[in-house]
Design an enzyme around this catalytic site. Structure first.
Site, PDB file in Angstrom:
ATOM      1  N   ARG A 109     -11.512   8.238  -0.635  1.00  0.00           N
ATOM      2  CA  ARG A 109     -10.591   8.519   0.467  1.00  0.00           C
ATOM      3  C   ARG A 109      -9.348   9.183  -0.124  1.00  0.00           C
ATOM      4  O   ARG A 109      -8.645   8.584  -0.939  1.00  0.00           O
ATOM      5  CB  ARG A 109     -10.204   7.236   1.194  1.00  0.00           C
ATOM      6  N   HIS A 162      -0.778  11.673   5.223  1.00  0.00           N
ATOM      7  CA  HIS A 162      -0.291  10.481   4.521  1.00  0.00           C
ATOM      8  C   HIS A 162       1.189  10.720   4.198  1.00  0.00           C
ATOM      9  O   HIS A 162       1.572  10.839   3.038  1.00  0.00           O
ATOM     10  CB  HIS A 162      -1.143  10.220   3.276  1.00  0.00           C
ATOM     11  N   GLU A 180      -1.231   4.811   8.255  1.00  0.00           N
ATOM     12  CA  GLU A 180      -0.148   3.853   8.530  1.00  0.00           C
ATOM     13  C   GLU A 180       1.016   4.475   9.292  1.00  0.00           C
ATOM     14  O   GLU A 180       2.143   4.514   8.787  1.00  0.00           O
ATOM     15  CB  GLU A 180       0.366   3.245   7.216  1.00  0.00           C
ATOM     16  N   ASN A 224      -5.511  -1.077   6.356  1.00  0.00           N
ATOM     17  CA  ASN A 224      -4.978  -1.236   5.013  1.00  0.00           C
ATOM     18  C   ASN A 224      -4.439  -2.654   4.940  1.00  0.00           C
ATOM     19  O   ASN A 224      -3.449  -2.982   5.586  1.00  0.00           O
ATOM     20  CB  ASN A 224      -3.847  -0.228   4.757  1.00  0.00           C
ATOM     21  N   TYR A 258      -3.021  -5.889   2.794  1.00  0.00           N
ATOM     22  CA  TYR A 258      -2.397  -6.314   1.538  1.00  0.00           C
ATOM     23  C   TYR A 258      -2.046  -7.793   1.501  1.00  0.00           C
ATOM     24  O   TYR A 258      -2.512  -8.528   0.646  1.00  0.00           O
ATOM     25  CB  TYR A 258      -1.151  -5.465   1.240  1.00  0.00           C
ATOM     26  N   GLU A 300      -7.638   0.430   2.568  1.00  0.00           N
ATOM     27  CA  GLU A 300      -6.814   0.152   1.388  1.00  0.00           C
ATOM     28  C   GLU A 300      -6.756  -1.354   1.186  1.00  0.00           C
ATOM     29  O   GLU A 300      -6.672  -2.111   2.149  1.00  0.00           O
ATOM     30  CB  GLU A 300      -5.351   0.626   1.561  1.00  0.00           C
TER      31      GLU A 300
HETATM   32  C1  FCB Z   1       0.405   1.471   1.651  1.00  0.00           C
HETATM   33  C2  FCB Z   1       0.384   2.984   1.584  1.00  0.00           C
HETATM   34  C3  FCB Z   1      -0.070   3.528   0.256  1.00  0.00           C
HETATM   35  C4  FCB Z   1       0.456   2.715  -0.899  1.00  0.00           C
HETATM   36  C5  FCB Z   1       0.173   1.248  -0.703  1.00  0.00           C
HETATM   37  C6  FCB Z   1       0.619   0.372  -1.846  1.00  0.00           C
HETATM   38  O1  FCB Z   1       1.345   1.061   2.587  1.00  0.00           O
HETATM   39  O2  FCB Z   1      -0.486   3.512   2.566  1.00  0.00           O
HETATM   40  O3  FCB Z   1       0.317   4.871   0.188  1.00  0.00           O
HETATM   41  O4  FCB Z   1       1.795   2.960  -1.066  1.00  0.00           O
HETATM   42  O5  FCB Z   1       0.785   0.819   0.488  1.00  0.00           O
END
Ligand code: FCB
Length: 439
Positions: free
Chosen positions: A81, A125, A170, A293, A295, A352
């Site tokens: 990607r 992006h 995002e 995405n 985290y 992500e």
């Molecule tokens: C996300 C972004 C990516 C990167 C990660 C750590 O928010 O999409 O570009 O910065 O965090």
């Protein structure tokens, strides 16, 4: 323990990939006719990016893409990607097309296909052409039209080879950081501008979906959203309300109109002045998957310095954190996937997921390896709960330009020496490769 994907319940067709984005890896910022983006401008502002870092060279992926594709093939990664830099194709965002920029992605796509790696292209992006920002950028409805034209250009040029398309990466983080907090390009902190930007970005998404659907036979299209469990810092009514508002701003301002056809209740009034007849039908276009995405869980609290009166709160004191301070709670992956599944009822692709470290640390990145393994296990639990997850892309293939954190925040499974630009797989990359290979 050497867990196998099949033992965790992942079907053979499950897609294991890696992610990057144009400004964070390409470099060659002034080469071959590329125009400036709002991030080039932001990086020139004093004190905004750690150590004054810029994306001018980044990982030099623009010149070294062949090596990076070979690296992915060696790791056994099945899909890549990447994002297309709008200012490389259209240096002023509209009008004159830059053939040299178009040709770069031809080369990248062809080398991926030669090695059997599926290209997943994201149209945007965060690198808005500066020339469009100068005409109002995301606060101007015109930008949605220019974005649809840019999407059509990409579809016509690459649609014969690229079937998987993400529209905007995002949009919530881009617009909150860029238009509400002022922490990212274009460095604005204004509630009205933010509300306008949200609506234009949504219109842009809808227009791009239509262009791709019309011009790319067999296209598989999704929006890509940062969506994380959002919790109040404290259990008091003001904090609970702040978290509900922050949840709408961060998690729902884009998926709700794009997939359900309405703005979430707390934002509706602020955005309504910019909504014209027919807009919701333009925004809410059928998509094939939800790109998330994922985290870490977020904690929110009231904050009167912020334009919406809410912002980040502190995680509980006893919560473990990553090297960059993000909460570590692998079970949040399953929780998040279940929330998205129940609300939006679409197949999900984790576009992500990754771990950030501050230190140059070395190649034995055990905390990242543990994070990936635990998040993948949590994703498997969601799969067993009946959530339709189709793929997983690690963020990131390479250490890269981490926005305001510059090169000091490293998310790569492959180490990059930013002096020599040499790439070296870390322990996490070796683990991921082994995990994919054993199936
Ligand atoms: C996300 C972004 C990516 C990167 C990660 C750590 O928010 O999409 O570009 O910065 O965090």
């Amino acid at each position: 323990m050497r867990t196998k994907a099949a033992d965790l319940g992942f079907p053979p067709a499950f897609l294991w990939g890696a992610s990057t984005s144009a400004y964070q890896v390409e470099g060659a910022a002034k080469e071959d006719g590329r125009g400036p983006s709002i991030w080039d401008t932001f990086c020139t502002l004093k004190g905004r990016v750690d150590h004054g870092d810029t994306g001018d060279v980044a990982c030099d992926h623009y010149h070294r893409y062949r090596d990076d594709v070979r690296l992915m093939a060696d790791l056994g990664v099945r899909a890549y990607r990447f994002s297309i830099a709008w200012p490389r194709l259209l240096p002023r965002g509209r009008g004159a097309v830059n053939e040299a920029g178009l040709a770069f992605y031809d080369r990248l796509i062809d080398s991926l296909l030669e090695r059997g790696i599926e290209p997943w292209a994201c149209l945007y992006h965060w690198d808005l052409p500066q020339a469009l920002h100068d005409r109002g950028g995301w606060t101007s409805r015109d930008t949605a039209g220019w974005f649809a034209d840019y999407a059509a250009l990409c579809a016509k040029r690459y649609g014969d080879r690229v079937k998987h398309w993400g529209t905007i990466n995002e949009p919530s983080v881009h617009s909150i950081f860029g238009y509400a907090f002022g922490w990212g390009a274009p460095s604005i902190a204004d509630r009205t501008m933010h509300a306008r930007a949200i609506h234009t970005l949504n219109l842009a998404h809808g227009g791009a979906v239509d262009a791709l659907r019309t011009l790319v036979p067999g296209a598989s299209i999704g929006g890509i959203h940062s969506h994380q469990p959002c919790r109040p810092e404290r259990d008091d009514p003001a904090c609970v309300e702040a978290a509900a508002l922050f949840d709408e701003l961060w998690n729902r301002a884009f998926p709700d109109p794009q997939i359900l056809g309405a703005y979430p209740p707390r934002l509706a009034e602020a955005i309504e002045p910019y909504v014209q007849p027919g807009d919701m039908a333009r925004i809410c276009r059928p998509v094939d998957w939800f790109g998330v995405n994922h985290y870490a869980p977020m904690y929110a609290a009231p904050n009167t310095d912020m334009v919406w009166g809410c912002g980040f709160g502190a995680p509980p004191d006893d919560m473990p954190r990553s090297d960059v301070g993000w909460p570590l709670e692998p079970a949040a992956m399953r929780e998040n996937l279940l929330t998205i599944h129940r609300r939006y009822r679409l197949p999900i692709v984790v576009t992500e997921n990754g771990y950030g470290s501050k230190s140059e640390a070395g190649l034995e990145d055990t905390p990242r390896l543990d994070y990936l393994r635990a998040n993948i296990a949590s994703m498997a639990e969601a799969l067993r709960d009946g959530v339709d997850v189709r793929g997983y892309f690690v963020w990131s293939l390479l250490d890269n330009f981490e926005w305001g954190g510059g090169y000091g925040s490293r998310f790569g499974i492959v180490h990059v020496d930013f002096q020599t630009l040499e790439r070296t797989p870390k322990a996490s990359a070796r683990w991921y490769a082994d995990f994919i290979r054993r199936g």
